[in-house]
Design a protein around this motif. Structure first.
Motif, PDB file in Angstrom:
ATOM      1  N   GLY A   1       0.699  -1.076   0.103  1.00  0.00           N
ATOM      2  CA  GLY A   1      -0.052   0.065   0.049  1.00  0.00           C
ATOM      3  C   GLY A   1       0.831   1.336   0.090  1.00  0.00           C
ATOM      4  N   TYR A   2       2.175   1.167  -0.042  1.00  0.00           N
ATOM      5  CA  TYR A   2       2.993   2.526  -0.132  1.00  0.00           C
ATOM      6  C   TYR A   2       3.758   2.295  -1.451  1.00  0.00           C
ATOM      7  N   PRO A   3       3.471   3.238  -2.169  1.00  0.00           N
ATOM      8  CA  PRO A   3       3.995   3.407  -3.654  1.00  0.00           C
ATOM      9  C   PRO A   3       5.212   4.388  -3.598  1.00  0.00           C
ATOM     10  N   VAL A   4       6.254   3.583  -4.118  1.00  0.00           N
ATOM     11  CA  VAL A   4       7.633   4.365  -3.958  1.00  0.00           C
ATOM     12  C   VAL A   4       8.294   4.630  -5.464  1.00  0.00           C
ATOM     13  N   PRO A   5       9.076   5.826  -5.588  1.00  0.00           N
ATOM     14  CA  PRO A   5       9.280   5.810  -7.034  1.00  0.00           C
ATOM     15  C   PRO A   5      10.353   4.636  -7.544  1.00  0.00           C
ATOM     16  N   ARG A   6      10.085   4.377  -8.891  1.00  0.00           N
ATOM     17  CA  ARG A   6      10.307   3.149  -9.722  1.00  0.00           C
ATOM     18  C   ARG A   6      11.783   3.066  -9.781  1.00  0.00           C
ATOM     19  N   ASN A   7      12.486   4.277  -9.591  1.00  0.00           N
ATOM     20  CA  ASN A   7      13.981   4.508  -9.824  1.00  0.00           C
ATOM     21  C   ASN A   7      14.904   4.243  -8.730  1.00  0.00           C
ATOM     22  N   LEU A   8      14.491   4.117  -7.686  1.00  0.00           N
ATOM     23  CA  LEU A   8      15.358   4.241  -6.287  1.00  0.00           C
ATOM     24  C   LEU A   8      16.714   3.232  -6.480  1.00  0.00           C
ATOM     25  N   ASN A   9      17.727   3.634  -6.335  1.00  0.00           N
ATOM     26  CA  ASN A   9      18.959   2.816  -6.419  1.00  0.00           C
ATOM     27  C   ASN A   9      19.413   2.256  -4.925  1.00  0.00           C
ATOM     28  N   TYR A  10      20.380   1.576  -4.809  1.00  0.00           N
ATOM     29  CA  TYR A  10      20.998   1.068  -3.636  1.00  0.00           C
ATOM     30  C   TYR A  10      21.330   2.029  -2.545  1.00  0.00           C
ATOM     31  N   MET A  11      21.493   3.278  -2.946  1.00  0.00           N
ATOM     32  CA  MET A  11      21.644   4.266  -1.854  1.00  0.00           C
ATOM     33  C   MET A  11      20.490   4.680  -1.159  1.00  0.00           C
ATOM     34  N   TRP A  12      19.371   4.054  -1.437  1.00  0.00           N
ATOM     35  CA  TRP A  12      18.365   4.120  -0.712  1.00  0.00           C
ATOM     36  C   TRP A  12      18.056   3.098   0.137  1.00  0.00           C
ATOM     37  N   ASN A  13      19.113   2.043   0.483  1.00  0.00           N
ATOM     38  CA  ASN A  13      19.016   1.351   1.354  1.00  0.00           C
ATOM     39  C   ASN A  13      19.378   1.704   2.991  1.00  0.00           C
ATOM     40  N   PHE A  14      19.908   2.731   2.930  1.00  0.00           N
ATOM     41  CA  PHE A  14      21.029   3.126   4.223  1.00  0.00           C
ATOM     42  C   PHE A  14      19.871   3.408   5.435  1.00  0.00           C
ATOM     43  N   GLY A  15      18.644   3.973   5.006  1.00  0.00           N
ATOM     44  CA  GLY A  15      17.640   4.144   6.019  1.00  0.00           C
ATOM     45  C   GLY A  15      17.122   2.693   6.696  1.00  0.00           C
ATOM     46  N   VAL A  16      17.002   1.716   5.910  1.00  0.00           N
ATOM     47  CA  VAL A  16      16.730   0.414   6.620  1.00  0.00           C
ATOM     48  C   VAL A  16      17.917  -0.162   7.355  1.00  0.00           C
ATOM     49  N   LEU A  17      19.027   0.104   6.753  1.00  0.00           N
ATOM     50  CA  LEU A  17      20.380  -0.377   7.597  1.00  0.00           C
ATOM     51  C   LEU A  17      20.633   0.346   8.833  1.00  0.00           C
ATOM     52  N   ALA A  18      20.298   1.594   8.798  1.00  0.00           N
ATOM     53  CA  ALA A  18      20.407   2.294  10.083  1.00  0.00           C
ATOM     54  C   ALA A  18      19.576   1.829  11.106  1.00  0.00           C
ATOM     55  N   GLY A  19      18.209   1.473  10.761  1.00  0.00           N
ATOM     56  CA  GLY A  19      17.183   0.819  11.575  1.00  0.00           C
ATOM     57  C   GLY A  19      17.844  -0.470  12.233  1.00  0.00           C
ATOM     58  N   ALA A  20      18.467  -1.294  11.264  1.00  0.00           N
ATOM     59  CA  ALA A  20      18.906  -2.556  11.799  1.00  0.00           C
ATOM     60  C   ALA A  20      20.099  -2.484  12.756  1.00  0.00           C
ATOM     61  N   ALA A  21      20.804  -1.471  12.506  1.00  0.00           N
ATOM     62  CA  ALA A  21      21.827  -1.133  13.420  1.00  0.00           C
ATOM     63  C   ALA A  21      21.559  -0.561  14.953  1.00  0.00           C
ATOM     64  N   LEU A  22      20.628   0.230  14.661  1.00  0.00           N
ATOM     65  CA  LEU A  22      19.767   0.554  16.141  1.00  0.00           C
ATOM     66  C   LEU A  22      19.500  -0.625  16.767  1.00  0.00           C
ATOM     67  N   GLY A  23      18.680  -1.510  16.052  1.00  0.00           N
ATOM     68  CA  GLY A  23      18.247  -2.764  16.688  1.00  0.00           C
ATOM     69  C   GLY A  23      19.228  -3.669  17.185  1.00  0.00           C
ATOM     70  N   ILE A  24      20.336  -3.733  16.626  1.00  0.00           N
ATOM     71  CA  ILE A  24      21.410  -4.487  17.212  1.00  0.00           C
ATOM     72  C   ILE A  24      22.045  -3.675  18.593  1.00  0.00           C
ATOM     73  N   GLN A  25      22.070  -2.438  18.582  1.00  0.00           N
ATOM     74  CA  GLN A  25      22.524  -1.566  19.558  1.00  0.00           C
ATOM     75  C   GLN A  25      21.759  -1.822  20.783  1.00  0.00           C
ATOM     76  N   ILE A  26      20.315  -1.546  20.472  1.00  0.00           N
ATOM     77  CA  ILE A  26      19.482  -1.852  21.535  1.00  0.00           C
ATOM     78  C   ILE A  26      19.405  -3.057  22.297  1.00  0.00           C
ATOM     79  N   LEU A  27      19.621  -4.372  21.431  1.00  0.00           N
ATOM     80  CA  LEU A  27      19.320  -5.482  21.665  1.00  0.00           C
ATOM     81  C   LEU A  27      20.664  -5.850  22.715  1.00  0.00           C
ATOM     82  N   THR A  28      21.824  -5.667  22.315  1.00  0.00           N
ATOM     83  CA  THR A  28      23.061  -5.841  22.809  1.00  0.00           C
ATOM     84  C   THR A  28      23.244  -4.968  23.890  1.00  0.00           C
ATOM     85  N   GLY A  29      22.596  -3.864  24.032  1.00  0.00           N
ATOM     86  CA  GLY A  29      23.126  -2.842  25.142  1.00  0.00           C
ATOM     87  C   GLY A  29      22.228  -3.414  26.301  1.00  0.00           C
TER      88      GLY A  29
END
Length: 427
Positions: free
Chosen positions: A36-64
């Motif tokens: 249900g969330y449409p995104v531009p069809r031309n996003l490249n891998y530079m748009w991965n870093f938001g999700v990766l930042a969320g994953a890194a925060l998850g690792i920090q909270i869990l290990t912390g």
């Protein structure tokens, strides 16, 4: 921003349908990160870093959370409690190294996320609030990381806290009271450890809350894209799932592989050896340096060596260090060019890469001793950093001759593959 049928979305499974009726979480997920969330069809891998930042925060909270169960915030035993975690707690070494290196990976992906925003103009209207919340997250990360670096109570932890908090005393009138309030005394000790530990544990959850606001603000105008052209219609978008969940999944896999390689084969590569020596207030290390992600700002802090206009050099350094970050808050209004993406701004593109080189030079200076020629190089690099945002970017925005923009995202995508948009496609 959603597809017409997303508003009438109804789960098919009876259990999820019942949950959606009582608490519309399935509908929220569908519209936020699903089909249900449409995104531009031309996003490249530079748009991965938001999700990766969320994953890194998850690792920090869990290990912390796990590390907090075994850590003692007391100057007499803090260093020994870290050694206890490393040697006696089951898999404690793994958890501690994952937390320590996870902070570095968190900053890596956030820095790349910021640089991508600078390159593609993601700070421009209508996404100013997305950018501002992102800078707030960055500031919270820096505060959390600084306080976390103090907790092992090694030599670099103690003297880093002593030096960095000491710069607050350069602020007239309120500086010294603020420093004493932060430390709970006149020097880093038990009170400082307790305060830093409490705030270090709390702030990641505050960061998570601001990230929710960040994502919420993003969903109102929708994602930016490499062309910087607004979405003209359904032909310019694809559903977030499965197209970009698969892309983010691949990026997450690469991230975890790199993280694992560092974690298992070079866990101390990004740390400082002096921090494996217990804190000693009577023995000053030969060269005090913060963690690598603070090096550029530390270089700016040290760039001022003489008093100007009766203002001490120390205070100028503090102002410049905080000003280097404060500039990012005003960037949406500093850069008045109507074109977002650097792909169509040749002069800005050159200035961007020069800025990236300048930041790397600042990082190199930040880890180097405070002596010549490093001091002089750092002064020139710091001057260029401020000149980029205050002089070069406004001048480029006013006089730059930009390249013609495509009429739509679809046209840009098809042109990339040597095709032409069908006649009648909205532009």
């Amino acid at each position: 921003m959603s597809f017409p049928w997303a508003e009438n979305y109804a789960p098919k499974h009876p259990l999820t349908r019942w949950i959606d009726e009582k608490l519309p979480v399935p509908r929220l997920v569908y519209n936020a990160v699903g089909a249900g969330y449409p995104v531009p069809r031309n996003l490249n891998y530079m748009w991965n870093f938001g999700v990766l930042a969320g994953a890194a925060l998850g690792i920090q909270i869990l290990t912390g959370i796990i590390l907090a169960m075994h850590y003692a915030a007391n100057g007499l035993v803090a260093f020994e409690s870290v050694e206890h975690i490393m040697r006696d707690v089951n898999s404690g070494w793994l958890i501690r190294y994952a937390h320590m290196n996870g902070a570095s990976f968190f900053f890596i992906v956030v820095y790349l996320h910021i640089f991508r925003g600078l390159y593609y103009g993601s700070y421009k209207a209508p996404r100013e609030m997305v950018w501002l919340l992102g800078v707030v997250i960055f500031l919270l990360m820096m505060a959390t990381a600084f306080m976390g670096y103090v907790l092992p109570w090694g030599q670099m932890s103690f003297w880093g806290a002593q030096v960095i908090t000491g710069f607050f005393s350069a602020i007239p009138v309120v500086g010294e009271p603020v420093r004493q309030w932060l430390l709970g005394g006149f020097a880093p000790d038990n009170a400082a450890l307790n305060r830093f530990f409490s705030l270090h544990y709390l702030l990641p959850f505050v960061i998570a809350g601001v990230i929710i606001l960040h994502i919420w603000a993003l969903h109102i105008p929708g994602s930016n894209n490499p062309t910087g052209v607004d979405v003209k219609g359904p032909q310019d978008t694809v559903p977030f799932h499965p197209y970009y969940t698969a892309k983010d999944g691949f990026g997450l896999g690469v991230f975890l592989v790199c993280f694992s390689l560092l974690l298992f084969f070079a866990p101390n590569a990004l740390g400082h050896p002096d921090n494996y020596i217990a804190a000693n207030p009577l023995s000053t290390p030969a060269h005090i340096v913060p963690e690598w992600y603070f090096w550029p700002f530390y270089a700016i802090l040290r760039a001022f060596t003489v008093n100007w206009f009766w203002v001490p050099a120390k205070l100028w350094g503090v102002i410049a260090m905080f000003g280097a970050i404060a500039l990012l808050f005003f960037l949406p209004w500093i850069d008045k060019s109507p074109i977002r993406s650097a792909k169509y701004r040749p002069a800005y593109r050159i200035a961007f890469w020069v800025l990236m080189l300048d930041v790397l030079v600042l990082g190199w200076i930040g880890r180097s001793p405070a002596e010549e020629p490093y001091v002089r190089i750092g002064q020139f690099a710091a001057a260029y950093y401020f000149a980029h945002f205050l002089i070069i970017v406004p001048l480029i925005a006013r006089f730059e001759k930009t390249l013609p923009l495509p009429n739509s995202i679809t046209e840009a995508v098809l042109a990339k593959h040597g095709e032409v948009a069908p006649v009648g496609t909205p532009a």
